[in-house]
Every structure is written in structure tokens, then in C-alpha cells.
Design an enzyme around this catalytic site. Structure first.
Site: not given
Ligand code: PRP
Length: 183
Positions: A47, A106, A155, A162
Site C-alpha cells: 500500500g 486502521d 472504504f 486497494d
Molecule cells: C493495509 C495497509 C496497512 C494495513 C493497515 O495492508 O497497507 O499495511 O492494511 O491496517 P491495520 O491497521 O488494520 O493493520 P494490507 O494487509 O491490505 O496489504 P497491502 O498493503 O498489500 O494492501
């Protein structure tokens, strides 16, 4: 510019101009904090790749760049709680001042896990920078040192974020139409 994805976006939450202005301020703040040191900017893939590219250019320090790839959502809209390392660090971080670069904070699962992981690997200090902060969903006691924007519990996609691996190349932060993820 023509876009195949625009029809799936309910509204623009943060424009390209707003992103650039705020990232300029974050770059300045990091410059102030690390002037004369040599921080290691550590992007959390996937991300963060767009934010990372803009943030390091907004902060003209002598610094290094590194990445780690983790995931916990596995194409779901709610975190599984388990953080999986998909691509590990490629260098020794012992004694380094880390600037962790995230696209969104998040639940806090990812950063809580990574903070512990980097401390066990010998990091001297950890500064967490997140572009977006969604405090309403936090389940772990973790806060960012610097955050770009607080966002509501909607969202959000674009600018690296993504849904099912799509929309990362949308140039702004947008809210996805619910029918896209409810099917
Ligand atoms: C997403 C984002 C963060 C994480 C945040 O990654 O990039 O790393 O979630 O959420 P959290 O605070 O609830 O842990 P994801 O696991 O979707 O992978 P990506 O970065 O490859 O999209």
C-alpha cells in the site's frame, strides 16, 4: 485522463493537490526531526509505494530507503489479525533510526506487529508516519508520530490503497461504492 475505475468511486475524499500539500508538510517535519542524521525510510508494501515515492522526495535528507511487504487482509475488508511477512528486510537495521511509512493505520495490527519486529531486529528508534489514520477502527494501542489525514470509517482506495488489488493507481483518495465490495 480517461479512467476505467472512476465509475466505481462514490466520491473523492482527498484530492491530488491536497495530498501533495500535506506531504510537503510531512517532509518538512521529518527534515526538522532528522537533520544531520541518516534515517532509514521503511515502506510497508504494497500500500505505501505511492506515498513513499512522494514522501522521500518531499524530504531532502541524506537517507536510505528499504521495504518490507506484509499483509493481513487477504482480500477481505476486515483485518484477519494475523500479519504475514511476504518479503522481508534486505538489510541489517541494527542501530538505525527508522521512519516507517504506511498508507493507512486502521486496526493497528500491522504496525503493532512491525514495531515489535523492528525492535527485536535492533532498531535504535522508530518514527511512524501514516498518510491516513482511521482511529475509529483501532483495536491495538498504537498511534502514529505523524499522520497526513484522519479519515472516517469508509472504504477508501487510491494512491496505493486497494480493494482486491485494484484501484492502487487511482491518483487521489476516494471512497468505493458499496456495491463494488458487497457484490
Ligand atoms: C493495509 C495497509 C496497512 C494495513 C493497515 O495492508 O497497507 O499495511 O492494511 O491496517 P491495520 O491497521 O488494520 O493493520 P494490507 O494487509 O491490505 O496489504 P497491502 O498493503 O498489500 O494492501
Amino acid at each position: 485522463m480517461r479512467s476505467e475505475m472512476e465509475k466505481d468511486i462514490l466520491k473523492v475524499l482527498i484530492t491530488e493537490e491536497e495530498l501533495q500539500e500535506r506531504i510537503g508538510q510531512l517532509g518538512e517535519a521529518l527534515y526538522e526531526k532528522f537533520q544531520g542524521k541518516r534515517p532509514l525510510f521503511l515502506g510497508v508494501l504494497k500500500g505505501s509505494f505511492v506515498f513513499m515515492a512522494d514522501l522521500v522526495r518531499a524530504c531532502q535528507l541524506k537517507s536510505d530507503v528499504e521495504f518490507i511487504a506484509v499483509s493481513s487482509y487477504e482480500n477481505a475488508t476486515v483485518s484477519s489479525g494475523r500479519v504475514k511477512i511476504n518479503h522481508d528486510l534486505q538489510q541489517d537495521i541494527t542501530g538505525r533510526d527508522l521512519v516507517i511509512v504506511e498508507d493507512i493505520l486502521d486496526s493497528g495490527n500491522t504496525l503493532a506487529f512491525l514495531k515489535d519486529y523492528f525492535l527485536t531486529k535492533g532498531a535504535a528508534s522508530i518514527t511512524i508516519v501514516t498518510l491516513l489514520d482511521k482511529p475509529s477502527r483501532r483495536t491495538k494501542a498504537i498511534t502514529a508520530d505523524l499522520s497526513g489525514f484522519e479519515v472516517p470509517d469508509e472504504f477508501v482506495v487510491g494512491y496505493g490503497l486497494d480493494y482486491c488489488q485494484e484501484y492502487r493507481n487511482v491518483p487521489y483518495i476516494g471512497v468505493l461504492k458499496p456495491e463494488v465490495y458487497t457484490g
